[in-house]
Design an enzyme around this catalytic site. Sequence first.
Site, PDB file in Angstrom:
ATOM      1  N   GLY A  88     -37.654 -87.455 -27.503  1.00 27.55           N
ATOM      2  CA  GLY A  88     -36.949 -86.694 -26.485  1.00 27.55           C
ATOM      3  C   GLY A  88     -37.047 -85.206 -26.762  1.00 27.55           C
ATOM      4  O   GLY A  88     -38.009 -84.738 -27.384  1.00 27.55           O
ATOM      5  N   CYS A  89     -36.061 -84.452 -26.334  1.00 28.31           N
ATOM      6  CA  CYS A  89     -36.069 -83.002 -26.541  1.00 28.31           C
ATOM      7  C   CYS A  89     -36.224 -82.681 -28.024  1.00 28.31           C
ATOM      8  O   CYS A  89     -35.473 -83.179 -28.861  1.00 28.31           O
ATOM      9  CB  CYS A  89     -34.764 -82.403 -26.009  1.00 28.31           C
ATOM     10  SG  CYS A  89     -34.607 -80.633 -26.320  1.00 28.31           S
TER      11      CYS A  89
END
Length: 326
Positions: free
Chosen positions: A20-21
Amino acid sequence: MQQNANGSGGKMREIYVAGGCFWGVEELMRSVPGVVSATAGYANGFSAAAPSYAEVCSGRTGFAETVRVVYDPARVSLAALVFLFFRAIDPTDANGQGNDRGTQYRPGIYFTDEESAAVVRGVAEVERRRSEVFGVEVLPLRNFFPAEEGHQRYLERHPGGYCHIRPGLFAEARSLRVDPGRYERPSDAELSRMLAPEVFSVTQEGETDIPWMHPYAEEMRRGIYVDAVTGEPLFSSAAKYASSCGWPAFSETLDPQVVVFREDRSYGMRRTEVRSRAGDSHLGHVFSGDRESPSGVRFCVNGSALRFVPYGEMAEAGYGDLMDLV
C-alpha cells in the site's frame, strides 16, 4: 529445523516490500532494531527509466509503491521483517491496501538473491496457510527507483500524515524481542513424523485438550512456554494465572508479535483463535472480560500445543536472552 538469525559474513542485506502507501511501510521498517535504512520508491514496473509519483499513481506504469529495506542480519533476520510485513497488510487484497486502490498499491515482496528467496517463500507459505485467498506477489526484483525526496521519511516529518497501518504495530516493531528466524516451521511430512499424536491433533488439526487433563493446567513453576512445534517462545510464567477454565491460562503473550489471531465460527460460536506466528500451530482461543485474569484477557491455550522450559534451564536451551521476562 532452525534457521540462524545472525546471517553470514557480517554484510548488510536487502529486501523490497510493497504494502500500500509507502509512507507507512517505510516508517514501520525503519522502526525495527537492525534495519539500517528504508527508502521509499517504485519497483517492478514496465519502464527502464525512473517514473514520477504522478505517473505511478496513474496505474499505467506497472510500478508498485515499494520500500527498499537494508538490514543487518546480525541484529534481525529476514524472516522477522517479512512476518512483520504480513502483520501490516491484508494478504487477501491483491489490488491495494486500506483506502489505497490500484495496482500501484498491490502487496508484494521482491528479492535479489536465492538465499533471500528461500526465506521469503518459506514465510509466505506459512502466511498462505492462514488465508483462504492470498494476493501477495513473491517475485524477483526487476527494477527499483527511489521516490522523490518529499516521500522519504514522510511520517517522521508529518506525524499526522495518512497511514493505513495500525498505530500499535510501530511500537511492537521497536520492541521486537523474539526473532522468528530462529524457529522455522518443519514440512508437513516432518511434522507427521516428529509430533506425538496428541500434539499433532491439537496443533495441526485444531483439536482441543480435555480440560484439567494436561499437567500444564496447574503448572505454576517459573519459566517460559514455547511452541511445541518450533520452539518459538510464546508465554512467560509471569503471565500465567490460576484459572477455573481447565486449560493453561495467560494474561498476555511474551511478545505481541509471537501470535496471530483468526476469527473462528466453528461449533456455532464466534471466537478468536490464537495461532503461533512462525509455526502456524493452533494454540487455543483468547477471551476478554475474564474476571480471574489480571489484565481481563485470557489466552486459553491447549497444553499439548506448548512445551515448558523451566527458568533454570532457559539459558542452556537457548532462551537466556528472555530470562528478564520471567
